[in-house]
Design a protein around this motif. Structure first.
Motif: not given
Length: 296
Positions: A42-43, A52-55, A265-266
């Motif tokens: 989720f980041t 990390n940024a929340w995406v 992340s993926g």
């Protein structure tokens, strides 16, 4: 008056001290990695570092929009279904032969159990040599017709090679459970059916297999789960996901995207999807299929 004895600890901390090593192992190797996977799914890591940024669901949307990912899902389902069917069928036949107490059956029993101790990378290397188009056992096909067998270029042949290796890896495990299940069937039932004129095939179809249904149900779940989650070593040593992603099953794609493509992340999002798929498969099997089984 009940004779059941219960273990009592005078110290309150002793039970926790005894359970602590196991709890640490579960936390370090299960809960902690699972939590990290959810965090990365989720980041998104910032360029050049910086945290990390929340995406939110963006990683999952990108994964589901990738046609290559759905190809890996299809390859995983095909591999799991074919491997499970072949492994259970082969182990059932072998268990039937050993259960008949023929001459040398105990030796065959030991020989069939030993392969389970072989590590998956070793199995992959062995079968890669066996199926090699130039020097393996199957190279005689190319002597008959040049180019007939080449799993390095033919995706269907590569998947066939992988399925055979995966099934061979599971046969020993299935064999132990099926042989135990066959030996738990009362001999009187088998002998009575034989006296009524039922041959070995008829006894297997109408008597032994129905009584083995709970064991077969258990093995189907275990084999499917193992095929989805523990097939990385075979794919890595035999095909590396090729040719043209034909054998890139889900667990190998997670590795390829995460450690080769550096898309952490993926890869984390894919691992969450795989985990939920295995959980859903187990839930459906136990919740709906088990109701149709008769254990008595």
């Amino acid at each position: 008056m009940s004779n059941t004895r219960r273990a009592l600890f005078r110290s309150r901390w002793l039970p926790w001290a005894l359970a602590l090593p196991q709890l640490l192992v579960i936390f370090v190797f299960f809960y902690w990695p699972t939590g990290e996977a959810f965090y990365w799914a989720f980041t998104l890591e910032q360029p050049w570092g910086g945290g990390n940024a929340w995406v939110g669901w963006e990683n999952f949307r990108n994964v589901f929009a990738d046609t290559n990912y759905w190809n890996s899902v299809a390859a995983s389902i095909l591999y799991a279904a074919a491997t499970t069917a072949l492994a259970i069928a082969a182990s059932l036949v072998l268990a039937m032969f050993v259960d008949r107490e023929l001459k040398g059956s105990r030796g065959y029993c030991l020989a069939l159990i030993w392969p389970y101790a072989i590590a998956a990378p070793a199995i992959g290397i062995i079968f890669r040599f066996v199926f090699d188009a130039r020097s393996g056992v199957f190279s005689f096909l190319n002597a008959v017709s040049p180019g007939l067998w080449n799993p390095g270029l033919n995706g269907a042949q590569a998947m066939t090679m992988l399925v055979i290796a995966g099934a061979w890896q599971l046969v020993s495990y299935n064999f132990v459970f099926l042989l135990a299940g066959l030996q738990s069937i009362p001999r009187g039932l088998v002998e009575a059916s034989a006296m009524d004129g039922a041959g070995p095939v008829r006894r297997m179809r109408d008597l032994q297999i129905p009584l083995l249904t709970p064991t077969l149900f258990f093995l189907v779940i275990i084999n499917l789960t193992d095929s989805f989650t523990n097939s990385f070593a075979l794919v890595d040593t035999m095909t590396a996901g090729g040719p043209a992603h034909a054998t890139e099953i889900m667990v190998y794609r997670i590795y390829a995207d995460g450690f080769k493509g550096l898309d952490y992340s993926g890869a984390a999002a894919q691992s969450i999807v795989l985990m939920l798929l295995v959980v859903a498969l187990t839930f459906v099997q136990f919740r709906f299929v088990e109701r149709r089984l008769h254990y008595k």
